[in-house]
Write an enzyme that holds these catalytic residues in place. Sequence first.
Site, PDB file in Angstrom:
ATOM      1  N   LYS A   1       0.819  -1.217   0.000  1.00  0.00           N
ATOM      2  CA  LYS A   1       0.000   0.000   0.000  1.00  0.00           C
ATOM      3  C   LYS A   1       0.859   1.277   0.000  1.00  0.00           C
ATOM      4  CE  LYS A   1      -3.652  -2.561  -0.156  1.00  0.00           C
ATOM      5  NZ  LYS A   1      -4.664  -3.041   0.750  1.00  0.00           N
TER       6      LYS A   1
HETATM    7  C1  LIG Z   1      -5.618  -4.145   1.232  1.00  0.00           C
HETATM    8  C2  LIG Z   1      -7.080  -3.869   1.358  1.00  0.00           C
HETATM    9  C3  LIG Z   1      -7.765  -4.035   2.570  1.00  0.00           C
HETATM   10  C4  LIG Z   1      -7.171  -4.746   3.738  1.00  0.00           C
HETATM   11  O1  LIG Z   1      -6.048  -4.146   4.265  1.00  0.00           O
HETATM   12  P1  LIG Z   1      -5.265  -4.917   5.427  1.00  0.00           P
HETATM   13  O2  LIG Z   1      -4.403  -3.857   6.022  1.00  0.00           O
HETATM   14  O3  LIG Z   1      -4.475  -5.998   4.765  1.00  0.00           O
HETATM   15  O4  LIG Z   1      -6.256  -5.454   6.373  1.00  0.00           O
HETATM   16  C5  LIG Z   1      -9.080  -3.611   2.652  1.00  0.00           C
HETATM   17  N1  LIG Z   1      -9.710  -3.068   1.603  1.00  0.00           N
HETATM   18  C6  LIG Z   1      -9.100  -2.912   0.408  1.00  0.00           C
HETATM   19  C7  LIG Z   1      -9.860  -2.267  -0.710  1.00  0.00           C
HETATM   20  C8  LIG Z   1      -7.770  -3.329   0.238  1.00  0.00           C
HETATM   21  O5  LIG Z   1      -7.177  -3.212  -0.946  1.00  0.00           O
END
Ligand SMILES: *Cc1c(COP(=O)(O)O)cnc(C)c1O
Length: 399
Positions: free
Chosen positions: A197
Amino acid sequence: MTTKTPAAEGGAPVRSDFLPFARPCIEAADIDLVVETLRSGWLTVGPKTHDFQRRVAEYVGVESAAALNSCTAGLHLAMVALGIGPGDEVILPTIDFTSGANTVCHLGATPVLVDVDPDTICATRDLLEAAITDRTRLLMPVHFAGRPCDMDGIMDMARARGLKVLGDAAHAIGADIGGRRIGSMADVTSFSFYVTKGITTGEGGAVTSTDPDLTARIALLGLHGMSSDAWKRYSDRGPWYYEVLDAGYKYNMSDMQAALGLSQIDRVDTFRDRRREIADAFTEAFTPNPCVTPPPAYTGGHHAWHLYPIQIDVDALSIDRDQFIKHLLEEGVGVSVHFIPLHYHPYYRKLLGHAPGSFPVAERYFDRAISLPIYPSMTSNDVSDVIEAVDKLTSHYRR
Ligand SMILES: *Cc1c(COP(=O)(O)O)cnc(C)c1O
């Protein structure tokens, strides 16, 4: 445009070494701060986590933030704190990662899926509004790929309908609407600092809210429901004292993660701007390609460009999207798909009973979508290799 033979048919691949789809941007400053934390002897939630919470809140432009071990934990706790439970409906787009819908199910509530806008691949105010019933309690728009949803429209509609809004900002750290950062407009917003991310803490997330009491409640629920400052009220009893105020969860961030986050958040805008440069280079290259639809530019503020999802014109090509991906991988370019519509997954198909055809825009998008690599450490050569690989395949397989 090149007319070289694809690697899948015996030609030379565009790249001799594989370009991964995603890679975190970890520099010496990140490593130093994590090592310093390890040496400090304080590894779990402590001073670094508190600093990181302050930095996230400052960056987003809200009073406080709660740092947690994932965005998923943040979505879950936000719904617990808002009192979502059995009988309630939560509306979210079918183009989404599964964690939002899963957490709705954990609470015994029902996820209600909606289609997406064909250009932005986000849920719109109208799509969300059309799905409201007298059981609806919460709207959960996703800032897909890092593109801000129409928060003014969605918030106005939600207020008029007496509903709360939980923003899934897993893709959207660094995004804003006319300078108002994502995380400062919805009732509550959850960010992800997963390894792919916008910034990373390895695994991690944070929640922000326009209501500091809600943030405080989420922070409390994230660490066993223990009141950390209870000892102040009972100071004669000492720092060992705490009170359990709710049946909370074990969702806290650690200081090791927060150290990485503190170092990364300094570069959130730099990372975003580099992603934007890559997105601009892709868009410039693909706009003349009749077989590729690039994601539209965002002019209302900053797009976070977590993803760069193109759509290929499968009707103009002799191969489908799955084969196109296979060929790109053989060219040495890592790609992915975001996301398989939730209503295609066996669990949600069974739970909600949607047949294929229920959400035509999402389904059409899914048949054509390919997410290309886009991350700050990509070189200009990496960027041109991705462009060359896509162009090579579209020119070779064009009908
Ligand atoms: C990556 C993601 C999540 C989850 O994030 P985590 O930190 O791994 O729990 C939730 N929603 C979307 C749209 C994502 O791409």
